[in-house]
Design a protein around this motif. Structure first.
Motif, mmCIF file in Angstrom:
data_model
loop_
_atom_site.group_PDB
_atom_site.id
_atom_site.type_symbol
_atom_site.label_atom_id
_atom_site.label_comp_id
_atom_site.label_asym_id
_atom_site.label_seq_id
_atom_site.Cartn_x
_atom_site.Cartn_y
_atom_site.Cartn_z
ATOM 1 N N CYS A 21 0.847 -1.194 0.000
ATOM 2 C CA CYS A 21 0.000 0.000 0.000
ATOM 3 C C CYS A 21 0.884 1.245 0.000
ATOM 4 C CB CYS A 21 -0.915 -0.009 1.216
ATOM 5 S SG CYS A 21 -1.925 1.476 1.349
ATOM 6 N N CYS A 24 0.211 3.318 3.480
ATOM 7 C CA CYS A 24 0.584 2.855 4.822
ATOM 8 C C CYS A 24 1.636 1.743 4.835
ATOM 9 C CB CYS A 24 -0.655 2.392 5.576
ATOM 10 S SG CYS A 24 -1.314 0.828 4.973
ATOM 11 N N CYS A 42 -7.428 -1.114 1.154
ATOM 12 C CA CYS A 42 -6.431 -1.531 2.134
ATOM 13 C C CYS A 42 -7.110 -1.775 3.486
ATOM 14 C CB CYS A 42 -5.375 -0.445 2.257
ATOM 15 S SG CYS A 42 -4.127 -0.855 3.477
ATOM 16 N N CYS A 45 -5.222 1.092 6.188
ATOM 17 C CA CYS A 45 -5.524 2.528 6.150
ATOM 18 C C CYS A 45 -6.849 2.844 5.456
ATOM 19 C CB CYS A 45 -4.391 3.297 5.486
ATOM 20 S SG CYS A 45 -4.261 2.973 3.721
HETATM 21 ZN ZN LIG Z 1 -2.868 1.136 3.365
#
Ligand SMILES: [Zn+2]
Length: 97
Positions: A21, A24, A42, A45
């Motif tokens: 990701c 994050c 995700c 996050c």
């Molecule tokens: Zn993320």
């Protein structure tokens, strides 16, 4: 981005495959495939991989907002017991930091 009017083959804008990701650093999901975002959300996050993720400023904004709100997990049951935010964000590819 430049607008080209010439013969139209443009390569896709993203990587062939990317599982980290950009916001994050969570690394258990395929976010980009064949050069395009998969629209995967995700679990950490909550960012949805999307064409908007081509903007590093947009990524930074979202990350700042997310961390500013306490870095809450989007899917809390998936959060590891020993989860460490700083360890995870170390996975973020350098160009998206
Ligand atoms: Zn993320």
């Amino acid at each position: 981005m430049t607008m080209s009017t010439a013969q139209g083959f443009e390569p896709p804008p993203g990587p062939e495959e990317e599982s980290v990701c950009r916001v994050c650093g969570y690394d258990e999901e395929l976010f980009w495939e064949g050069g395009w975002p998969t629209n995967a959300i995700c679990p950490c996050c909550g960012n949805e991989s999307d064409i908007k993720d081509l903007s590093v400023m947009g990524i930074r904004d979202y990350r700042g907002y997310w961390v500013g709100h306490g870095a809450q997990w989007n899917s809390p049951p998936l959060k590891p017991k020993d989860w460490d935010l700083l360890k995870q964000i170390a996975n973020i590819p350098p160009e998206w930091r």
